[in-house]
Design a protein around this motif. Structure first.
Motif, short mmCIF file in Angstrom:
data_model
loop_
_atom_site.label_atom_id
_atom_site.label_comp_id
_atom_site.label_asym_id
_atom_site.label_seq_id
_atom_site.Cartn_x
_atom_site.Cartn_y
_atom_site.Cartn_z
N ASN A 1 10.55 7.91 -14.07
CA ASN A 1 11.46 6.76 -14.01
C ASN A 1 11.34 6.21 -12.60
O ASN A 1 11.49 6.97 -11.63
N TRP A 2 11.08 4.95 -12.48
CA TRP A 2 10.78 4.45 -11.13
C TRP A 2 11.20 2.99 -11.00
O TRP A 2 11.07 2.21 -11.92
N GLU A 3 11.71 2.68 -9.82
CA GLU A 3 12.00 1.27 -9.53
C GLU A 3 11.62 1.00 -8.09
O GLU A 3 11.99 1.75 -7.18
N GLY A 4 10.86 -0.05 -7.88
CA GLY A 4 10.43 -0.40 -6.53
C GLY A 4 10.52 -1.89 -6.30
O GLY A 4 11.13 -2.62 -7.10
N LYS A 5 9.90 -2.33 -5.24
CA LYS A 5 10.04 -3.72 -4.85
C LYS A 5 8.95 -4.60 -5.45
O LYS A 5 9.14 -5.78 -5.66
N PHE A 6 7.78 -3.99 -5.70
CA PHE A 6 6.62 -4.84 -5.98
C PHE A 6 6.12 -4.83 -7.41
O PHE A 6 5.25 -5.59 -7.76
N ARG A 7 6.57 -3.92 -8.22
CA ARG A 7 6.08 -3.94 -9.61
C ARG A 7 7.27 -3.70 -10.53
O ARG A 7 8.31 -3.25 -10.10
N THR A 8 7.06 -4.03 -11.81
CA THR A 8 8.17 -3.85 -12.75
C THR A 8 8.55 -2.38 -12.80
O THR A 8 7.70 -1.51 -12.63
N PRO A 9 9.82 -2.09 -13.04
CA PRO A 9 10.27 -0.70 -13.09
C PRO A 9 9.59 0.05 -14.23
O PRO A 9 9.12 -0.54 -15.19
N ALA B 1 0.84 -1.20 0.00
CA ALA B 1 0.00 0.00 0.00
C ALA B 1 0.87 1.25 0.00
O ALA B 1 0.60 2.21 -0.73
N LEU B 2 1.94 1.22 0.80
CA LEU B 2 2.80 2.40 0.91
C LEU B 2 3.55 2.65 -0.39
O LEU B 2 3.56 3.77 -0.92
N GLU B 3 4.19 1.59 -0.91
CA GLU B 3 4.98 1.79 -2.14
C GLU B 3 4.08 2.17 -3.31
O GLU B 3 4.41 3.07 -4.09
N ASN B 4 2.94 1.49 -3.44
CA ASN B 4 2.05 1.78 -4.56
C ASN B 4 1.54 3.22 -4.51
O ASN B 4 1.43 3.88 -5.53
N TYR B 5 1.23 3.70 -3.30
CA TYR B 5 0.77 5.09 -3.25
C TYR B 5 1.91 6.05 -3.59
O TYR B 5 1.70 7.04 -4.29
N ASN B 6 3.10 5.75 -3.09
CA ASN B 6 4.24 6.63 -3.42
C ASN B 6 4.36 6.79 -4.94
O ASN B 6 4.60 7.89 -5.45
N LEU B 7 4.16 5.68 -5.66
CA LEU B 7 4.26 5.73 -7.12
C LEU B 7 3.08 6.51 -7.70
O LEU B 7 3.27 7.38 -8.57
N LEU B 8 1.87 6.19 -7.23
CA LEU B 8 0.68 6.90 -7.73
C LEU B 8 0.86 8.42 -7.57
O LEU B 8 0.54 9.20 -8.47
N HIS B 9 1.37 8.81 -6.42
CA HIS B 9 1.56 10.23 -6.13
C HIS B 9 2.44 10.89 -7.19
O HIS B 9 2.16 11.98 -7.67
N ARG B 10 3.50 10.18 -7.58
CA ARG B 10 4.40 10.75 -8.59
C ARG B 10 3.77 10.73 -9.98
O ARG B 10 3.94 11.68 -10.75
#
Lengths: 395, 246
Positions: A150-158, A133-142
């Protein structure tokens, strides 16, 4: 102060008649409830997201898009949009589109969801629920604030040089509430971004959520978005209203006592111990005013009142009573008790003003397709051309 | 050297200085008859522990949580997910306990469902590193292993600190001095654990390592932002950080 209704979109047999609405009927009925809420002057209609029977809202943006076309003033929202099992990229796209078709009458509430099998159905691990929930929202926010991500995280493809389309209406993202009933990390995220925090409130003992709300308020101030009194708080509530108190209790009792969630619970006990109000308009008003006393001034009050197998006529009557008998008094009373300087919840118009003042809002116009379905590092005519997008290597 | 023979377990001189406030022992009894042998076993154990503490100059108090009168509240809490006021008060009393004596009857080859249901509504972190004496009574000695096979794992899950000796009483035990010996042994172990301060030390130094409930019932539960550790992976992620970092 906003008042509205939220629904999980459940289907339950009517315990009095035994009648079970079809999915088709329930979908139509939810639309009617939302229209009535708009007609009687409620501010918010929020729809849940579920992926299993007996719930119908698996596709909230589709249903809300339809409702937006049939309503005039009401803000459409969610309760909640699953921030764990949905792809944040698709959330960014779907809700930006909905924001456009609703002409800005949209915000959303993001949350984890509590239905365990939904995680494996969507290929996710519930033990990672909070981090998801935290990582996904961080991405949504951007995605809603940067033309190219350009984004890379733990749970979804970059993501490499990704642009979420359409850009939010007037390049102003929908306001976001974070819903949480136990997790300080979620309240922390709401506070960090200066977003709203919503405590579902119902089902738990009165003021059970006060420590989390206070935590959010304190962190909102810590991050410099305003004083703790200015933090944007929403609360749930649950009501069944009739002109005479005893009629409300008698009519509501079979619906409450036969609903799976409440089997084994006593209605009277639930009324005494939880935010559930069953009674005359005045009783609902009095109880709701205790929320303001206990939690401090807040910005949004949503009521659950069309659940538990209520026939649609009864649900419509509830919306009517709420909108005509309860909310007008609450508006007046709460405004009178409100401390000076406490803001309203942001809506599209105020967010546009906050961003642009008197200037015209940005209207992004894409550059032409280069022929490779990309528009380069500057997808829009006014995008920052200095920004370096990292695209996938052509093969 | 005194002429007096040393006590088999010197609880009076063990551990650091005596705590300033009285030690709070709390009995949890799932016995339902009146009088109840389950409660009697707990009472005798508590009395022995108090005597040993008193010998060491440590004042102690005993509180009792009888589960029978809370049966409906416990069932309600199971289905609603939240304890009512009466049960909440008892849970808070248990949370404040320095040591616990947990006593249940054996029914159908297992601990009382009432006892298990009560345990089920407790926060996972309510009894972390709390010394506990496990006790059960049964109608037959054939149930003797129920304490160690069912209560011990339950309290292990709760990260409590059960004494090495657990107590079990079948009808014939009530006429045997061996039960009194076992009670003394368990009480001695409890008092030594208590006086050593190891439980407090574990909770103090390792509290963050356990799973917790914000604003929960545990005496050390985080209740406000000032209690919260923001230096965690999840809190950094909440404040816009990356889950990939480090």
């Amino acid at each position: 102060m906003q008042f509205g209704i939220f629904t999980v979109g459940d289907i339950a047999p009517n315990p009095v008649t035994g009648y079970t609405q079809s999915e088709a009927e329930r979908i139509d009925n939810i639309v009617r409830v939302a229209q009535r809420a708009d007609e009687v002057g409620l501010d918010v209609f929020a729809l849940g997201e579920h992926h299993n029977p007996p719930f119908i809202p698996s596709s909230p943006t589709t249903l809300l898009g339809h409702i937006s076309a049939l309503t005039k003033r009401i803000i459409l929202s969610t309760s909640v949009t699953l921030m764990t099992t949905n792809d944040p990229v698709k959330v960014a796209e779907d809700y930006a589109m909905l924001q456009h078709v609703a002409k800005g009458r949209l915000d959303l509430m993001v949350g984890r969801g509590n239905t365990v099998p939904v995680y494996p159905w969507f290929g996710k691990d519930i033990r990672q629920g909070v981090a998801l929930a935290l990582e996904n929202y961080n991405l949504l926010h951007r995605l809603w604030r940067e033309d190219v991500v350009n984004w890379e995280g733990k749970f979804r493809t970059p993501l490499q040089g990704f642009t979420s389309t359409p850009r939010p209406l007037d390049d102003v993202p929908p306001f976001v509430w974070h819903g949480s009933i136990r997790t300080p990390e979620i309240a922390e995220q709401a506070a960090f971004y200066g977003n709203g925090y919503f405590a579902n409130h119902i089902l738990a003992p009165n003021f059970h959520f006060k420590p989390l709300v206070d935590f959010y308020r304190e962190r909102f101030e810590h991050y410099g978005h305003g004083t703790r009194e200015q933090a944007i708080v929403g609360l749930g509530g649950q009501a069944f209203i009739a002109n005479r108190s005893q009629d409300a209790v008698n009519t509501f009792r079979p619906y409450f006592e036969n609903y799976p969630l409440f089997r084994g619970s006593s209605l009277d006990d639930f009324i005494a111990r939880t935010p559930l109000s069953v009674g005359s308009p005045q009783e609902v008003i009095d109880k709701t005013l205790t929320f303001q006393e206990g939690f401090g001034d807040y910005q949004r009050q949503l009521f659950a009142l069309d659940s538990m197998g209520l026939p649609v006529e009864m649900a419509l009557e509830q919306v009517e009573l709420l909108g005509t008998e309860v909310v007008p008094v609450l508006r007046k009373e709460m405004a009178a008790r409100r401390a000076p300087g406490v803001p309203d919840a942001p809506v599209h118009a105020t967010l546009v003003t906050a961003k642009y003042g008197d200037e015209a809002p940005r209207q992004p116009r894409p550059n032409p397709n280069r022929g490779d379905n990309l528009s380069g590092t500057s997808p829009y005519q006014d995008s920052d051309s200095e920004f370096e997008a990292h695209f996938p290597l052509a093969v | 050297m005194t002429a007096e023979a040393p006590r088999p377990f010197d609880t009076a001189s063990a551990g650091a200085s005596a705590p300033a406030s009285p030690v709070r022992l709390v009995i949890v009894s799932a016995g339902v008859s009146e009088p109840s042998s389950t409660r009697l076993l707990a009472d005798r154990t508590a009395q022995k522990a108090i005597d040993l503490l008193s010998d060491a100059g440590v004042p102690a108090s005993v509180g009792v949580i009888e589960l029978g009168p809370l049966a409906v509240d416990i069932a309600q809490a199971i289905v609603s997910g939240y304890p009512g006021e009466r049960l909440q008060t008892e849970i808070e009393r248990l949370a404040a306990a320095d040591a616990v004596i947990a006593s249940t009857p054996v029914y159908k080859a297992g601990i009382s469902g009432l006892f298990k249901s009560f345990a089920d509504v407790l926060d996972n972190d309510l009894l972390i590193a709390t010394p506990v004496i496990l006790a059960a009574t049964a109608g037959s000695a054939r149930h003797a292993m129920v304490v160690d096979e069912q209560m011990r794992p339950l309290f292990a899950f709760l990260r409590a600190m059960p004494t090495p000796t657990s107590l079990f009483a079948a009808p014939e035990d009530w006429g045997s001095s061996a039960l009194g010996d076992r009670i003394e042994r368990a009480a001695t172990e409890l008092v030594l654990l208590l006086r050593s301060g190891v439980g407090t030390a574990i909770a103090e130094s390792a509290w963050a390592e356990y799973q917790h409930q914000f604003a929960g019932n545990a005496s050390r539960a985080e209740r406000a932002a000032s209690d919260v550790d923001f230096n965690t992976d999840l809190m950094r992620l909440a404040a816009g950080g990356s889950a990939l970092a480090s």
